[in-house]
Design a protein around this motif. Structure first.
Motif, mmCIF file in Angstrom:
data_model
loop_
_atom_site.group_PDB
_atom_site.id
_atom_site.type_symbol
_atom_site.label_atom_id
_atom_site.label_comp_id
_atom_site.label_asym_id
_atom_site.label_seq_id
_atom_site.Cartn_x
_atom_site.Cartn_y
_atom_site.Cartn_z
ATOM 1 N N ASN A 40 0.847 -1.181 0.000
ATOM 2 C CA ASN A 40 0.000 0.000 0.000
ATOM 3 C C ASN A 40 0.888 1.239 0.000
ATOM 4 N N PHE A 41 0.688 2.093 -0.988
ATOM 5 C CA PHE A 41 1.392 3.370 -1.066
ATOM 6 C C PHE A 41 0.440 4.437 -0.547
ATOM 7 N N SER A 42 0.661 4.889 0.708
ATOM 8 C CA SER A 42 -0.252 5.856 1.302
ATOM 9 C C SER A 42 0.226 7.299 1.127
ATOM 10 N N GLY A 43 1.490 7.496 0.796
ATOM 11 C CA GLY A 43 1.997 8.835 0.490
ATOM 12 C C GLY A 43 1.803 9.141 -0.980
ATOM 13 N N SER A 44 2.288 10.284 -1.400
ATOM 14 C CA SER A 44 2.162 10.639 -2.815
ATOM 15 C C SER A 44 3.309 10.034 -3.621
ATOM 16 N N ILE A 45 3.020 9.772 -4.895
ATOM 17 C CA ILE A 45 4.019 9.263 -5.833
ATOM 18 C C ILE A 45 4.173 10.312 -6.916
ATOM 19 N N ASN A 46 5.393 10.810 -7.088
ATOM 20 C CA ASN A 46 5.651 11.854 -8.069
ATOM 21 C C ASN A 46 6.757 11.391 -9.009
ATOM 22 N N ASN A 47 6.369 11.161 -10.249
ATOM 23 C CA ASN A 47 7.316 10.840 -11.316
ATOM 24 C C ASN A 47 6.875 11.681 -12.511
ATOM 25 N N SER A 48 6.880 12.991 -12.310
ATOM 26 C CA SER A 48 6.152 13.948 -13.131
ATOM 27 C C SER A 48 6.325 13.803 -14.634
ATOM 28 N N SER A 68 -3.201 4.741 -2.127
ATOM 29 C CA SER A 68 -4.080 5.447 -1.202
ATOM 30 C C SER A 68 -3.854 6.953 -1.191
ATOM 31 N N GLY A 69 -2.710 7.403 -1.691
ATOM 32 C CA GLY A 69 -2.456 8.836 -1.774
ATOM 33 C C GLY A 69 -3.247 9.441 -2.919
ATOM 34 N N SER A 70 -3.590 10.723 -2.799
ATOM 35 C CA SER A 70 -4.403 11.331 -3.856
ATOM 36 C C SER A 70 -3.682 12.466 -4.579
ATOM 37 N N ALA A 71 -2.426 12.697 -4.263
ATOM 38 C CA ALA A 71 -1.674 13.772 -4.927
ATOM 39 C C ALA A 71 -0.606 13.178 -5.836
#
Length: 160
Positions: A40-48, A68-71
């Motif tokens: 579960n990835f609850s933080g944000s994932i940024n690979n813009s 689970s993150g929404s950003a």
């Protein structure tokens, strides 16, 4: 967690949680879980400027990856499970970037899990989109990238 270049994050045990943010540098980021396991990835994932591949390669694919993150921000999403039992599960509304193109490259599962989700496009020759919740209705909205329609030659089902 911050990485450079091509990166893999794969759970090989049940109940793995990445609670911090994951930042890529624009290359491909692979997220997966081996058979019977979940992450579960609850933080944000940024690979813009890069893509995210779910359950890719021989080290992951038959388990469950929950976002689970929404950003979250990235370009394209490729669901490439090595087994038809692999699941990409939404843990919150719009856990996928709203302009991402979701591509199923083999038999895979996108589970909304009762969460409304908007994406740019849905394409591919394998896979199933399902709600996954028997108690909460979910809506999948396609067209968040304002481009021409894409072709999805598989199944969208309600329920589990």
């Amino acid at each position: 967690m911050t990485g450079t270049g091509f990166a893999n994050i794969v759970a090989d045990a049940a109940g793995a949680v990445v609670s911090g943010n994951v930042t890529g540098n624009g290359s491909r980021l692979n997220l997966g879980a081996t058979s019977g396991n979940n992450i579960n990835f609850s933080g944000s994932i940024n690979n813009s400027t890069g893509d995210v591949t779910i359950a890719a390669g021989s080290n992951g694919g038959a388990g469950t990856v929950t976002l689970s993150g929404s950003a979250n921000t990235w370009n394209n999403t490729v669901i490439n499970n090595t087994a038809s039992s692999g699941i990409l599960r939404m843990g919150s509304a719009n856990a996928l970037p709203t302009n991402t193109t979701v591509t199923f490259s083999v038999a895979s599962n996108l589970e909304l899990n009762g969460n409304n989700t908007q994406i740019g496009q849905l394409t591919g020759t394998g896979g199933v989109v399902r709600n996954g919740s028997s108690t909460t209705v979910a809506t999948l909205t396609i067209g968040g990238d304002d481009t021409a329609a894409s072709a999805f030659g598989r199944t969208i089902v309600t329920g589990k």
